[in-house]
Enzyme design. Structure first.
Site, short mmCIF file in Angstrom:
data_model
loop_
_atom_site.label_atom_id
_atom_site.label_comp_id
_atom_site.label_asym_id
_atom_site.label_seq_id
_atom_site.Cartn_x
_atom_site.Cartn_y
_atom_site.Cartn_z
N THR A 1 0.87 -1.18 0.00
CA THR A 1 0.00 0.00 0.00
C THR A 1 0.90 1.23 0.00
O THR A 1 1.62 1.47 0.98
CB THR A 1 -0.90 0.02 1.25
OG1 THR A 1 -1.65 -1.18 1.30
CG2 THR A 1 -1.85 1.21 1.21
N LYS B 1 -7.73 1.47 -3.05
CA LYS B 1 -7.35 1.04 -1.69
C LYS B 1 -7.48 2.20 -0.70
O LYS B 1 -8.03 2.06 0.40
CB LYS B 1 -5.91 0.51 -1.74
CG LYS B 1 -5.26 0.26 -0.42
CD LYS B 1 -5.72 -1.02 0.21
CE LYS B 1 -5.10 -1.20 1.60
NZ LYS B 1 -5.68 -2.31 2.32
P1 NAD Z 1 5.53 -6.36 7.46
O1 NAD Z 1 6.30 -5.27 8.13
O2 NAD Z 1 5.08 -7.53 8.25
O3 NAD Z 1 6.37 -6.93 6.21
C1 NAD Z 1 7.19 -6.15 5.40
C2 NAD Z 1 8.45 -6.95 5.14
O4 NAD Z 1 9.26 -6.25 4.21
C3 NAD Z 1 9.29 -7.15 6.41
O5 NAD Z 1 9.48 -8.53 6.65
C4 NAD Z 1 10.60 -6.44 6.07
O6 NAD Z 1 11.75 -7.09 6.64
C5 NAD Z 1 10.59 -6.54 4.56
N1 NAD Z 1 11.51 -5.61 3.91
C6 NAD Z 1 11.92 -4.39 4.32
N2 NAD Z 1 12.78 -3.88 3.42
C7 NAD Z 1 12.91 -4.79 2.42
C8 NAD Z 1 13.65 -4.83 1.21
N3 NAD Z 1 14.43 -3.81 0.84
N4 NAD Z 1 13.54 -5.93 0.43
C9 NAD Z 1 12.76 -6.96 0.78
N5 NAD Z 1 12.03 -6.99 1.93
C10 NAD Z 1 12.11 -5.90 2.73
O7 NAD Z 1 4.30 -5.62 6.77
P2 NAD Z 1 2.96 -6.32 6.19
O8 NAD Z 1 1.91 -6.28 7.25
O9 NAD Z 1 3.32 -7.60 5.54
O10 NAD Z 1 2.52 -5.22 5.11
C11 NAD Z 1 3.14 -5.15 3.85
C12 NAD Z 1 2.35 -4.18 3.01
O11 NAD Z 1 1.00 -4.63 2.89
C13 NAD Z 1 2.29 -2.75 3.56
O12 NAD Z 1 2.40 -1.83 2.50
C14 NAD Z 1 0.92 -2.70 4.21
O13 NAD Z 1 0.39 -1.39 4.27
C15 NAD Z 1 0.11 -3.60 3.28
N6 NAD Z 1 -1.07 -4.22 3.89
C16 NAD Z 1 -0.99 -4.82 5.11
C17 NAD Z 1 -2.13 -5.42 5.65
C18 NAD Z 1 -2.08 -6.11 7.00
O14 NAD Z 1 -3.15 -6.43 7.55
N7 NAD Z 1 -0.91 -6.38 7.56
C19 NAD Z 1 -3.34 -5.42 4.94
C20 NAD Z 1 -3.38 -4.83 3.68
C21 NAD Z 1 -2.23 -4.23 3.15
#
Ligand code: NAD
Length: 300
Positions: free
Chosen positions: A96, A171
């Site tokens: 997002t 979104k």
């Molecule tokens: P999260 O923090 O659990 O996961 C993100 C991952 O990205 C982490 O494991 C981190 O180590 C990794 N990361 C950081 N830098 C990186 C890089 N350079 N290369 C590769 N990996 C890297 O977050 P999430 O909850 O999985 O959310 C991810 C996305 O999805 C966000 O944009 C969030 O807004 C969106 N989202 C989340 C939810 C939810 O309920 N968690 C729902 C809809 C959308």
């Protein structure tokens, strides 16, 4: 379904980890990358191959999926990997991020000879694990068609919303509705309590009347009426306040950039930012009812 494709999956966190695992189970060769050790360990347990860098994963892939925390990381990652990707690779960003960032990275990918779509999701961690996410896609009809078989593995509802960036627009608009409606429902419960109305009675009326909405009937912010909601589990998320704050900030920026008169969307962003700053960030976003209750006075 062309499961001979190799997918580089960058970002194996709460969402990306289970999404990548579902692609692996469906028969795709998945090369995952995440700098966090815990994410790498989980991906290995899920049977995925973990690469030691984004570059080494992308260089061997046909499709590159990113699921990263914010727009800056998506931009940095595209800058890092575009040059090593096979010609005409398909880039799918599921993070997002704001519309301008989405359009910028898609344009960078296209300039480097690749295809690109934005495909943010709704449905949370449970939807990611179950493969029942909703995808909102921005990009060309052709690129949408190429991505759809993969998105169908990870989701249940896949909607092509329009051109580049428009998936992110959908979104942001949806989550602005959600944030505003959760605050409205919570204010109504606190007002009802002050007026001597039980939470159950208000729920029984509003859930069958014109106040009915998802924030009430699926994520009810008070314990009792809907036993499965985070409110019955000390407001453990669910969808965390910090994530709602992030999405409402994206919405507020878009409202301002586009000159939209939107008092409620802007105010919702401020209310969640304050709750996040004051320590509520790890709670489910329905815990805003506690913030509203604690700020309410005795009245006259
Ligand atoms: P999260 O923090 O659990 O996961 C993100 C991952 O990205 C982490 O494991 C981190 O180590 C990794 N990361 C950081 N830098 C990186 C890089 N350079 N290369 C590769 N990996 C890297 O977050 P999430 O909850 O999985 O959310 C991810 C996305 O999805 C966000 O944009 C969030 O807004 C969106 N989202 C989340 C939810 C939810 O309920 N968690 C729902 C809809 C959308």
């Amino acid at each position: 379904m062309n499961t001979h494709l190799t997918v580089a999956f960058l970002g194996l966190g709460h969402m990306g980890g289970p999404m990548a695992a579902n692609l692996g189970r469906a028969g795709y060769a998945v090369l995952g990358y995440d700098p966090a050790i815990v994410a790498q360990q989980q991906a290995t347990e899920d049977g995925l191959t973990v690469s030691d860098s984004a570059i080494s994963a992308v260089a061997k892939a046909d499709v590159v999926i990113t699921m990263l925390p914010n727009g800056k990381l998506v931009r940095d990652t595209y800058r890092e990997v575009l040059a090593v990707a096979k010609p005409n690779s398909l880039f799918i960003d599921c993070s997002t991020i704001d519309v301008a960032d989405a359009r910028e990275v898609a344009s960078m990918a296209q300039s480097a000879g690749h295809r690109a779509i934005d495909a943010p999701v709704s449905g949370g961690v449970a939807g990611a694990a179950a493969g029942t996410l909703a995808f909102m896609v921005g990009g060309s009809e052709v690129d949408f068609g190429s991505a759809k078989p993969l998105l169908d593995v990870m989701g249940r509802k896949v909607v092509h919303c329009g051109g580049s960036g428009v998936g992110q627009a959908a979104k942001i608009c949806n989550n602005m509705i959600l944030g505003v409606s959760m605050i409205a429902i919570s204010e109504a419960f606190v007002l009802g309590e002050k007026l001597g109305l039980t939470n159950q009675a208000l729920f029984d009326v509003a859930s069958n009347a014109s106040g009915q909405c998802w924030a009430l009937t699926s994520n009810c912010p008070v314990p009792g009426p809907v036993p499965t909601t985070p409110a019955n589990n000390d407001y453990q998320p669910g969808f965390a306040v910090a994530l709602m704050e992030k999405d409402l900030t994206l919405a507020a920026n878009a409202l301002r950039d586009n000159g939209v008169e939107a008092d409620l969307g802007l105010r919702a962003s401020e209310i969640y930012r304050r709750f996040n700053t004051e320590g509520g960030g790890g709670l489910d976003f329905s815990a805003i009812v506690k913030d509203i209750r604690s700020r309410s006075t005795e009245g006259e």
